[in-house]
Design a protein around this motif. Structure first.
Motif, PDB file in Angstrom:
ATOM      1  N   ASP A  66       0.833  -1.209   0.000  1.00 45.96           N
ATOM      2  CA  ASP A  66       0.000   0.000   0.000  1.00 45.96           C
ATOM      3  C   ASP A  66       0.867   1.258   0.000  1.00 45.96           C
ATOM      4  N   VAL A  67       1.960   1.238   0.769  1.00 47.81           N
ATOM      5  CA  VAL A  67       2.866   2.382   0.777  1.00 47.81           C
ATOM      6  C   VAL A  67       3.514   2.558  -0.594  1.00 47.81           C
ATOM      7  N   LEU A  68       3.995   1.463  -1.168  1.00 48.60           N
ATOM      8  CA  LEU A  68       4.666   1.545  -2.466  1.00 48.60           C
ATOM      9  C   LEU A  68       3.713   1.997  -3.567  1.00 48.60           C
ATOM     10  N   ALA A  69       2.441   1.624  -3.454  1.00 48.32           N
ATOM     11  CA  ALA A  69       1.471   1.976  -4.492  1.00 48.32           C
ATOM     12  C   ALA A  69       1.190   3.472  -4.530  1.00 48.32           C
ATOM     13  N   ARG A  70       1.332   4.162  -3.401  1.00 51.44           N
ATOM     14  CA  ARG A  70       1.081   5.604  -3.386  1.00 51.44           C
ATOM     15  C   ARG A  70       2.376   6.412  -3.355  1.00 51.44           C
ATOM     16  N   THR A  71       3.487   5.749  -3.678  1.00 58.97           N
ATOM     17  CA  THR A  71       4.798   6.386  -3.677  1.00 58.97           C
ATOM     18  C   THR A  71       5.375   6.381  -5.086  1.00 58.97           C
ATOM     19  N   ARG A  72       6.036   7.456  -5.460  1.00 60.32           N
ATOM     20  CA  ARG A  72       6.755   7.477  -6.737  1.00 60.32           C
ATOM     21  C   ARG A  72       7.999   6.607  -6.607  1.00 60.32           C
ATOM     22  N   LEU A  73       8.157   5.669  -7.530  1.00 60.22           N
ATOM     23  CA  LEU A  73       9.298   4.766  -7.542  1.00 60.22           C
ATOM     24  C   LEU A  73      10.122   5.044  -8.793  1.00 60.22           C
ATOM     25  N   TYR A  74      11.438   4.913  -8.669  1.00 60.00           N
ATOM     26  CA  TYR A  74      12.323   5.295  -9.767  1.00 60.00           C
ATOM     27  C   TYR A  74      13.316   4.180 -10.084  1.00 60.00           C
ATOM     28  N   VAL A  75      13.576   4.002 -11.393  1.00 57.24           N
ATOM     29  CA  VAL A  75      14.624   3.086 -11.845  1.00 57.24           C
ATOM     30  C   VAL A  75      15.668   3.886 -12.604  1.00 57.24           C
ATOM     31  N   LEU A  76      16.909   3.470 -12.460  1.00 53.64           N
ATOM     32  CA  LEU A  76      18.036   4.121 -13.117  1.00 53.64           C
ATOM     33  C   LEU A  76      18.090   3.718 -14.593  1.00 53.64           C
ATOM     34  N   VAL A  77      18.329   4.717 -15.461  1.00 54.03           N
ATOM     35  CA  VAL A  77      18.390   4.471 -16.907  1.00 54.03           C
ATOM     36  C   VAL A  77      19.583   5.236 -17.471  1.00 54.03           C
ATOM     37  N   PRO A  78      20.425   4.606 -18.287  1.00 50.82           N
ATOM     38  CA  PRO A  78      21.453   5.382 -18.990  1.00 50.82           C
ATOM     39  C   PRO A  78      20.779   6.416 -19.898  1.00 50.82           C
ATOM     40  N   ARG A  79      21.261   7.623 -19.861  1.00 46.70           N
ATOM     41  CA  ARG A  79      20.648   8.668 -20.692  1.00 46.70           C
ATOM     42  C   ARG A  79      20.703   8.294 -22.173  1.00 46.70           C
ATOM     43  N   LEU A  80      21.765   7.594 -22.576  1.00 46.33           N
ATOM     44  CA  LEU A  80      21.883   7.149 -23.958  1.00 46.33           C
ATOM     45  C   LEU A  80      20.683   6.307 -24.361  1.00 46.33           C
ATOM     46  N   HIS A  81      20.202   5.456 -23.455  1.00 47.46           N
ATOM     47  CA  HIS A  81      19.039   4.625 -23.741  1.00 47.46           C
ATOM     48  C   HIS A  81      17.745   5.438 -23.653  1.00 47.46           C
ATOM     49  N   ALA A  82      17.662   6.331 -22.665  1.00 53.45           N
ATOM     50  CA  ALA A  82      16.442   7.121 -22.476  1.00 53.45           C
ATOM     51  C   ALA A  82      16.170   8.031 -23.665  1.00 53.45           C
ATOM     52  N   ASP A  83      17.201   8.398 -24.412  1.00 49.78           N
ATOM     53  CA  ASP A  83      17.041   9.313 -25.538  1.00 49.78           C
ATOM     54  C   ASP A  83      16.668   8.615 -26.844  1.00 49.78           C
ATOM     55  N   ILE A  84      16.594   7.285 -26.849  1.00 49.38           N
ATOM     56  CA  ILE A  84      16.198   6.576 -28.065  1.00 49.38           C
ATOM     57  C   ILE A  84      14.697   6.765 -28.267  1.00 49.38           C
ATOM     58  N   PRO A  85      14.281   7.327 -29.404  1.00 43.05           N
ATOM     59  CA  PRO A  85      12.850   7.594 -29.614  1.00 43.05           C
ATOM     60  C   PRO A  85      12.016   6.313 -29.614  1.00 43.05           C
ATOM     61  N   ASP A  86      10.849   6.405 -28.999  1.00 47.69           N
ATOM     62  CA  ASP A  86       9.845   5.339 -29.025  1.00 47.69           C
ATOM     63  C   ASP A  86      10.383   4.001 -28.515  1.00 47.69           C
ATOM     64  N   TRP A  87      11.289   4.043 -27.577  1.00 43.99           N
ATOM     65  CA  TRP A  87      11.813   2.804 -26.988  1.00 43.99           C
ATOM     66  C   TRP A  87      11.949   2.978 -25.483  1.00 43.99           C
ATOM     67  N   THR A  88      11.440   2.012 -24.753  1.00 38.97           N
ATOM     68  CA  THR A  88      11.539   2.034 -23.294  1.00 38.97           C
ATOM     69  C   THR A  88      12.543   0.986 -22.850  1.00 38.97           C
ATOM     70  N   PRO A  89      13.621   1.382 -22.204  1.00 37.97           N
ATOM     71  CA  PRO A  89      14.612   0.403 -21.755  1.00 37.97           C
ATOM     72  C   PRO A  89      13.995  -0.606 -20.795  1.00 37.97           C
ATOM     73  N   PRO A  90      14.476  -1.859 -20.817  1.00 34.47           N
ATOM     74  CA  PRO A  90      13.958  -2.841 -19.864  1.00 34.47           C
ATOM     75  C   PRO A  90      14.334  -2.473 -18.437  1.00 34.47           C
ATOM     76  N   LEU A  91      13.623  -3.032 -17.487  1.00 33.39           N
ATOM     77  CA  LEU A  91      13.940  -2.786 -16.084  1.00 33.39           C
ATOM     78  C   LEU A  91      15.327  -3.325 -15.751  1.00 33.39           C
ATOM     79  N   PRO A  92      16.111  -2.573 -14.981  1.00 32.51           N
ATOM     80  CA  PRO A  92      17.420  -3.083 -14.569  1.00 32.51           C
ATOM     81  C   PRO A  92      17.254  -4.208 -13.557  1.00 32.51           C
ATOM     82  N   THR A  93      18.207  -5.116 -13.519  1.00 30.61           N
ATOM     83  CA  THR A  93      18.185  -6.209 -12.543  1.00 30.61           C
ATOM     84  C   THR A  93      19.584  -6.410 -11.960  1.00 30.61           C
TER      85      THR A  93
END
Length: 420
Positions: A66-93
């Motif tokens: 319940d706490v996590l559902a009402r909290t903003r959660l963030y994952v780290l993304v290389p900016r190089l990947h985030a800047d690729i148009p129309d593509w969402t990087p997979p979740l890091p593991t």
């Protein structure tokens, strides 16, 4: 609140795993610097971490969700990947050495590391995590290796519980004051950042941070493109300059208030409505018909809203609003923070911009109350809804609620940072 105790939620009970510093393992490529480590802030973090610690200490897996559902959660993304148009990087593991399980690392708002030019963050909700969950991941590692950790078991049946918690929560809270205990709380930088607190409260975002994100990398860039029309750094600097000069708040509306201010100084009192209206007609006589009609509409709205402010107890009977500059200055702080999140500026330059905005605000207003009312009035006068519509009333109530949060909440910067 417990500190130093991590918890793995497993079937309604809490199990403590060993600590390990949060080190995401993104794909490697030549020339890319490693991400900065995430470490606990020197002061208590946000309410999100305090709530998570309490839920973990209570030992209930459902409470943690319940706490996590009402909290903003963030994952780290290389900016190089985030800047690729129309593509969402997979979740890091990464593989947790204590449990040998594959985990997806996420961070809560108070645990984000410092700004880095090549590493950005993506916001993900609990429901979205459930939808895109990697088939081989078995744990959600929240703030892994910090005093505010939770390891949440995943799996097909458990992911249904994540969806249910997401539906119950309604998502991250808005209309609330969120303070980062590790961010500026006093002094000129905190003062400048507090100018943007209205929008931060509206969106339920931290008000006192110049850091890795405002909301998240993609959202920050999108907000700059629309409504601001800022696609790159040069346009950001140009638009910020216009905001610093109060060029976007409305020249006609400012002229109407300036006319009253000048007349009041000459009369030694606040002029009545008819006196004010006649002075505006004289001052704008050389303007075209559209400007004159807009001026009278603005004057009528100023009078009506100031009367409502007095009836609601937020404006003294003999007081008035003399400038709408707060609207441009407050929005400018948020544009700076958005540009920092979009990587159109860097922290030192952003800090100098915020300090300059604070100085401009002190020239225009005499107190936090006066600044907040200037922001409130500008927002209402520039509202899109016609007078007397349900949308206009809703906007008034929302704006008044933000003003009261900032001027009445004992933890608000408007109660704890001297104006001058």
């Amino acid at each position: 609140m417990t500190t130093g105790n991590a918890a793995e939620t497993e079937g309604g009970r809490a199990v403590a795993p060993a600590h390990e510093a949060y080190r995401p393992h993104p794909p490697s490529y030549a020339g890319t610097p490693p991400p900065p480590p995430a470490s606990p802030p020197p002061a208590p973090p946000t309410e999100a971490e305090r709530e998570l610690s309490a839920a973990v200490a209570g030992g209930s897996a459902e409470a943690v969700l319940d706490v996590l559902a009402r909290t903003r959660l963030y994952v780290l993304v290389p900016r190089l990947h985030a800047d690729i148009p129309d593509w969402t990087p997979p979740l890091p593991t990464f593989r947790d050495e204590a449990t040998r399980r594959i985990c997806v690392p996420v961070l809560t708002p108070g645990m984000l590391p410092p700004w880095h030019p090549e590493w950005v963050f993506r916001e993900v909700g609990l429901g979205e995590l459930a939808r895109i969950w990697p088939y081989d991941a078995r744990r959600l590692a929240v703030n892994h290796g910090t005093p505010y950790t939770a390891l949440v078991a995943a799996g097909h049946r458990r992911l249904r519980g994540w969806h249910q918690a997401d539906e119950r929560s309604g998502g991250p809270r808005q209309g609330v004051l969120v303070t980062d205990g590790g961010g500026p709380l006093h002094g000129p930088l905190a003062h400048g950042l507090a100018l943007g607190a209205h929008l931060a409260v509206s969106n339920g975002l931290v008000w006192n941070r110049l850091g890795a994100v405002y909301q998240d990398y993609a959202a920050d860039r999108a907000r700059l493109r629309r409504p601001w029309g800022i696609p790159h750094r040069a346009e950001f600097r140009d638009r910020l300059g216009s905001l610093m000069k109060n060029q976007l708040v409305g020249r006609v509306q400012e002229a109407v208030l300036r006319t009253r201010h000048t007349l009041a100084a000459r009369l030694g009192r606040t002029p009545g409505r008819e006196e004010w209206s006649q002075a505006v007609d004289r001052a704008l006589a050389a303007r075209d018909g559209h400007d004159r009609a807009e001026a009278q509409r603005a004057l009528n709205r100023f009078v009506r809203y100031e009367e409502r402010f007095r009836a609601d107890g937020v404006l003294a009977p003999d007081d008035r609003v003399d400038t709408l500059a707060a609207f441009d200055l407050g929005r400018a702080v948020n544009v700076v923070r958005l540009a920092l999140g979009a990587r159109y500026t860097e922290p030192q330059e952003a800090g100098q911009d915020v300090l300059r905005l604070g100085a401009l605000a002190r020239e225009a207003y005499r107190s936090w109350d006066a600044f907040s009312l200037g922001y409130l009035l500008a927002r209402l006068v520039h509202g899109d809804d016609e007078d007397g519509t349900p949308g206009e009333e809703r906007m008034y109530r929302e704006a008044l609620a933000q003003h009261r949060v900032l001027t009445e909440d004992p933890t608000s910067p408007y109660r704890n940072i001297p104006w001058s």
